[in-house]
Scaffold this active site. Sequence first.
Site, PDB file in Angstrom:
ATOM      1  N   HIS A 129       0.867  -1.179   0.000  1.00 32.17           N
ATOM      2  CA  HIS A 129       0.000   0.000   0.000  1.00 32.17           C
ATOM      3  C   HIS A 129       0.902   1.227   0.000  1.00 32.17           C
ATOM      4  CE1 HIS A 129      -2.859   2.938   1.696  1.00 32.17           C
ATOM      5  NE2 HIS A 129      -3.824   2.108   1.348  1.00 32.17           N
ATOM      6  N   GLN A 209      -4.596  -5.527   6.553  1.00 33.42           N
ATOM      7  CA  GLN A 209      -5.496  -6.406   5.818  1.00 33.42           C
ATOM      8  C   GLN A 209      -5.567  -7.810   6.402  1.00 33.42           C
ATOM      9  OE1 GLN A 209      -7.596  -5.609   3.376  1.00 33.42           O
ATOM     10  NE2 GLN A 209      -6.961  -3.462   3.503  1.00 33.42           N
ATOM     11  N   LYS A 232     -10.726  -1.765  10.021  1.00 36.31           N
ATOM     12  CA  LYS A 232     -10.714  -2.953   9.171  1.00 36.31           C
ATOM     13  C   LYS A 232     -11.351  -4.157   9.871  1.00 36.31           C
ATOM     14  CE  LYS A 232      -7.860  -0.933   6.114  1.00 36.31           C
ATOM     15  NZ  LYS A 232      -8.292  -0.493   4.775  1.00 36.31           N
ATOM     16  N   CYS A 370      -4.741   2.274  -3.802  1.00 37.15           N
ATOM     17  CA  CYS A 370      -3.541   2.806  -3.149  1.00 37.15           C
ATOM     18  C   CYS A 370      -2.381   1.822  -3.234  1.00 37.15           C
ATOM     19  CB  CYS A 370      -3.814   3.175  -1.694  1.00 37.15           C
ATOM     20  SG  CYS A 370      -4.966   4.536  -1.502  1.00 37.15           S
TER      21      CYS A 370
END
Length: 412
Positions: A129, A209, A232, A370
């Site tokens: 990212h 993530q 998240k 991104c």
Amino acid sequence: MSIATNNIALNLEKIRKDFPVLNREVNGYPLVYLDNAATSQTPKQVMDAIVDYYSNYNANIHRGVHSLSQEATDKYEAARKTIQQHFNAEKLHEIIFTAGTTHGINLVANGFASILKKGDEILVSAMEHHSNIVPWQILCEKTGAVLKVIPMNQEGELVYEEFEALLSEKTKMVFVNHVSNALGTINPIKKIIDKAHEYNAAVLIDGAQAAPHIKADVQALDADFYVVSAHKMCGPTGVGILYGKEEWLNKMPPYQGGGEMIATVSFDKTTYADLPHKFEAGTPNICGGIAFGAALDYMNAIGFEPIARYEEELLNYATLKLQEIEGMQFYGTSREKTAVISFNIEGLHPYDIGTLVDKMGIAVRTGHHCAQPIMDFYKIPGTVRASFSFYNTKEEIDRFIEALKKAKMMLS
């Protein structure tokens, strides 16, 4: 509706009732939310923690002797303890509250500006990212260190042999995401960490993530730094944590100056507070930290093992359904991946697809996510990304597939 996953069941009907937003309509259609890799939805249990804070004990922490301040402090520090236990940090003060993953990465980059020297090398993976690229570029400009890139292959996997070849006595830091936000690839971070440590390099893992799907044990991984964001994983935006080994956190200077991060202040000299306060200047997102703890309690009550197994079912089901669409091109086909699918349909722009399926109530992400270097690698402008969570259903995937077919027909 109860879904069995290898003898472990998720009560989907009960779970979905915890998320009020799933009941709303978008453009006259029931919402199908498949943008969980950007931001997960928030259950009532976390909302209740937020309302409780502002309704009953809203006060600043660590400073007041009055009852509300003490109560807020106790709840905030209890959340830190919950987070420590979740990630299995050895010490409570190794958990630093931040504004999110990006903040945590920048905090470490700022700290290493006083540690690195000209000619030192830092390694970053090709699938990062932007928040795990730009801070290191800035760091290199400040210090004269050299940034080197660990390449990836067409399947969206890091080329481990190339990583080994890049390592040398000059390598001081290695930065890799646990899971790619654009591809869903699960990287072999334990193997990477162990190899980097052979060269005495520090390793930062971007866990943003991975955290919604994998319960990372930072001691077992032997990570030097691990960063995540609450939003998240069913928590609020604007809060996250940096885990750092005590020895590294003690070596690094404070990221910001202000209240709370000091022991004593005079116009002649300031001494800094002990960990974790050394890195927590100013009034923090108190409510956010407490709500993050509530979010972890919520997800742990369901169980990360059944969550992972069910999300794998969703991933496999969606992949099979998408393969039926002519012109489908997948990006990120690693055997080890989380519930993320990035794809394009031949001849169609991802933005056009995303716009049309939104008209049918389907929320997906389009663009470069991104992670522009990944798109440059594949020579594409971007992808459509569908990312699944444990509150999604196969029926929602069916609706997504039908919307895609309609969009394809309209755009062809």
